[in-house]
Design an enzyme around this catalytic site. Structure first.
Site, PDB file in Angstrom:
ATOM      1  N   TRP A 245       1.024  -1.111  -0.082  1.00 41.55           N
ATOM      2  CA  TRP A 245      -0.079   0.204  -0.027  1.00 41.55           C
ATOM      3  C   TRP A 245       0.711   1.088  -0.036  1.00 41.55           C
ATOM      4  CZ3 TRP A 245      -4.335  -0.985  -1.764  1.00 41.55           C
ATOM      5  CH2 TRP A 245      -4.969  -2.307  -1.384  1.00 41.55           C
TER       6      TRP A 245
ATOM      7  N   ASP B 175      -1.403   6.703   6.669  1.00 42.63           N
ATOM      8  CA  ASP B 175      -2.604   5.679   6.000  1.00 42.63           C
ATOM      9  C   ASP B 175      -2.706   4.965   7.238  1.00 42.63           C
ATOM     10  OD1 ASP B 175      -4.134   3.808   5.096  1.00 42.63           O
ATOM     11  OD2 ASP B 175      -2.746   3.366   3.426  1.00 42.63           O
TER      12      ASP B 175
ATOM     13  N   LYS C  38     -12.217  -1.661   7.772  1.00 45.27           N
ATOM     14  CA  LYS C  38     -11.669  -2.789   8.826  1.00 45.27           C
ATOM     15  C   LYS C  38     -11.983  -2.457  10.219  1.00 45.27           C
ATOM     16  CE  LYS C  38      -8.081  -3.402   5.408  1.00 45.27           C
ATOM     17  NZ  LYS C  38      -8.289  -3.020   3.988  1.00 45.27           N
TER      18      LYS C  38
HETATM   19  C1  PLP Z   1      -3.117  -0.061   4.646  1.00 42.75           C
HETATM   20  C2  PLP Z   1      -3.963  -0.106   3.418  1.00 42.75           C
HETATM   21  N1  PLP Z   1      -3.901   1.128   2.824  1.00 42.75           N
HETATM   22  C3  PLP Z   1      -4.955   1.439   1.724  1.00 42.75           C
HETATM   23  C4  PLP Z   1      -5.809   0.392   1.322  1.00 42.75           C
HETATM   24  C5  PLP Z   1      -6.684   0.582   0.355  1.00 42.75           C
HETATM   25  O1  PLP Z   1      -7.900   1.116   0.782  1.00 42.75           O
HETATM   26  P1  PLP Z   1      -9.085   1.110  -0.356  1.00 42.75           P
HETATM   27  O2  PLP Z   1      -9.722  -0.308  -0.887  1.00 42.75           O
HETATM   28  O3  PLP Z   1     -10.244   1.856   0.824  1.00 42.75           O
HETATM   29  O4  PLP Z   1      -8.805   2.052  -1.311  1.00 42.75           O
HETATM   30  C6  PLP Z   1      -5.950  -0.781   2.145  1.00 42.75           C
HETATM   31  C7  PLP Z   1      -6.818  -1.819   1.910  1.00 42.75           C
HETATM   32  O5  PLP Z   1      -6.630  -2.978   2.186  1.00 42.75           O
HETATM   33  C8  PLP Z   1      -4.889  -0.906   3.115  1.00 42.75           C
HETATM   34  O6  PLP Z   1      -5.149  -1.973   3.866  1.00 42.75           O
END
Ligand code: PLP
Length: 362
Positions: A103, A173, A197
């Site tokens: 991510w 994040d 989550k």
């Molecule tokens: C740490 C992290 N950042 C970003 C995301 C992406 O999130 P989204 O699906 O809400 O765009 C996730 C998705 O699992 C994640 O675990």
């Protein structure tokens, strides 16, 4: 009683049963309106109350003052990856990112569309098995911001300390560990995460952002891509993800009722201890994939001696009522996601299952 499984899904994930029950009770007739929250106007007094209460609860739970704005946005954390540099990476400036996995790399890729990116530290060379030491995180003193990913959902690592960014705004994040432990949240200039989550259903992205940083956002952006639009309109500029905000409000109420983040953290500590306990007891069978000082309490990754056994583990655990234990397709193995709504009972029962599985297969 409805049939409920032990849900270890990585996200969307388990929701607190109490929250689902309140939503069920209020589904057909929300507080005498004769409508569900999905059916009422986002300009109604009822929704405004949900919206404002959810914002106030977020501030209270994270211990943030009025100098932070609580925004409800859409597009998930993935949209934030682009919106952050679009709004805050000024011309000629550099944005710093710590690369701790899948991510963060995606966040970096988006930032490169808007300007210069400096990798402040990376654990890529070691298969993202750890969080870099704070002293190894290096970035220019005039960086537009420093971006970190507090919990790496796919690799199973988590920050237990955060860099002191000095005058550089620290952006986090927190998608996969938000509201899972007590932290000094005022260390962060901006925090964001999709709700799916720890905070409710997908559809709403929670953003906590300090006023002085918000004010620095670029002008001239498309209306819906500017954080200022959300801040200036109480996140009601356009039709919001109203039902998701409502469930997030119920989830914050559930957290508060337990005694806030300190109480949530206590349960999460016991849950992870049950699962890591098995990894530590049978390290040749349940092989942890990350360094001990970087272990995530939210996502626990492990490999079994071979892929056949991993498949067997997934299918037998499923038959026994444990759902969602297959590792992410990019890393394989087993992943146990222990978000807030996963009960201590579920974690202990899974640890018992692991013990039995080891005894018959080890
Ligand atoms: C740490 C992290 N950042 C970003 C995301 C992406 O999130 P989204 O699906 O809400 O765009 C996730 C998705 O699992 C994640 O675990």
């Amino acid at each position: 009683m409805a049939h409920r499984v032990f849900n270890f899904n990585p996200g969307p994930a388990a929701m607190p049963l109490e929250v689902l029950k309140v939503a069920q009770e209020e589904m057909l007739d929300y507080r005498g309106t004769g409508m569900s929250v999905m059916e009422i106007s986002h300009r109604s007094a009822e929704f405004e109350d949900i919206n404002n209460t959810c914002m106030a609860l977020a501030r209270e739970i994270f211990g943030l003052g009025e100098n932070y704005k609580v925004l409800f946005m859409t597009g998930g954390a993935s949209s934030q990856f682009a919106l952050i540099p679009m709004n805050f990476l000024g011309d000629g400036k550099t944005a710093a990112y710590v690369d701790t996995g899948y991510w963060s790399s995606k966040a970096i890729k988006e930032a490169q569309l808007f300007g210069k990116v400096h990798t402040a530290a990376s654990s890529k060379a070691d298969a993202y098995a750890y969080i870099p030491k704070m002293s190894d995180i290096k970035f220019p003193g005039d960086a537009a911001y420093l971006h970190v990913t507090s919990n790496n959902t796919i690799y199973g690592t988590q920050y237990w300390q955060f860099p002191d960014a000095g005058a550089v705004p620290l952006i986090c994040d927190m998608s996969s560990d938000i509201a899972s432990r007590k932290l000094d949240f005022t260390k962060f200039t901006m925090i964001y995460g999709g709700a799916q989550k720890n905070l409710g259903p997908s559809g709403v992205t929670l953003v906590l952002i300090r006023d002085d940083f918000l004010a620095k956002g670029k002008a001239g952006l498309p209306t819906m891509f500017s954080y200022k639009t959300y801040a200036e309109n109480n996140s009601l500029y356009n039709t919001p993800p109203a039902y998701s905000v409502y469930i997030m409000k119920l989830t914050f109420e559930w957290i508060k009722k337990q005694g806030g983040l300190a109480a949530v953290e206590k349960v999460n500590r016991a849950k992870q201890a049950a699962i890591y306990g098995m990894i530590d007891k049978y390290p040749e069978f349940y092989k942890g994939t990350v360094k001990a000082d970087s272990r995530s309490w939210m996502n626990i990754n492990m490999r079994l001696p071979n892929e056949e056994l991993e498949k067997k583990f997934v299918s037998e655990s499923k038959a026994a009522g444990f759902i969602g234990l297959k590792g992410h397709r990019s890393v394989g193995g087993i992943r146990v996601s222990l978000y807030n709504a996963v009960s201590l009972e579920a974690a202990i029962k899974l640890a018992d299952f692991m013990e039995r599985f080891k005894k018959t297969n080890g």
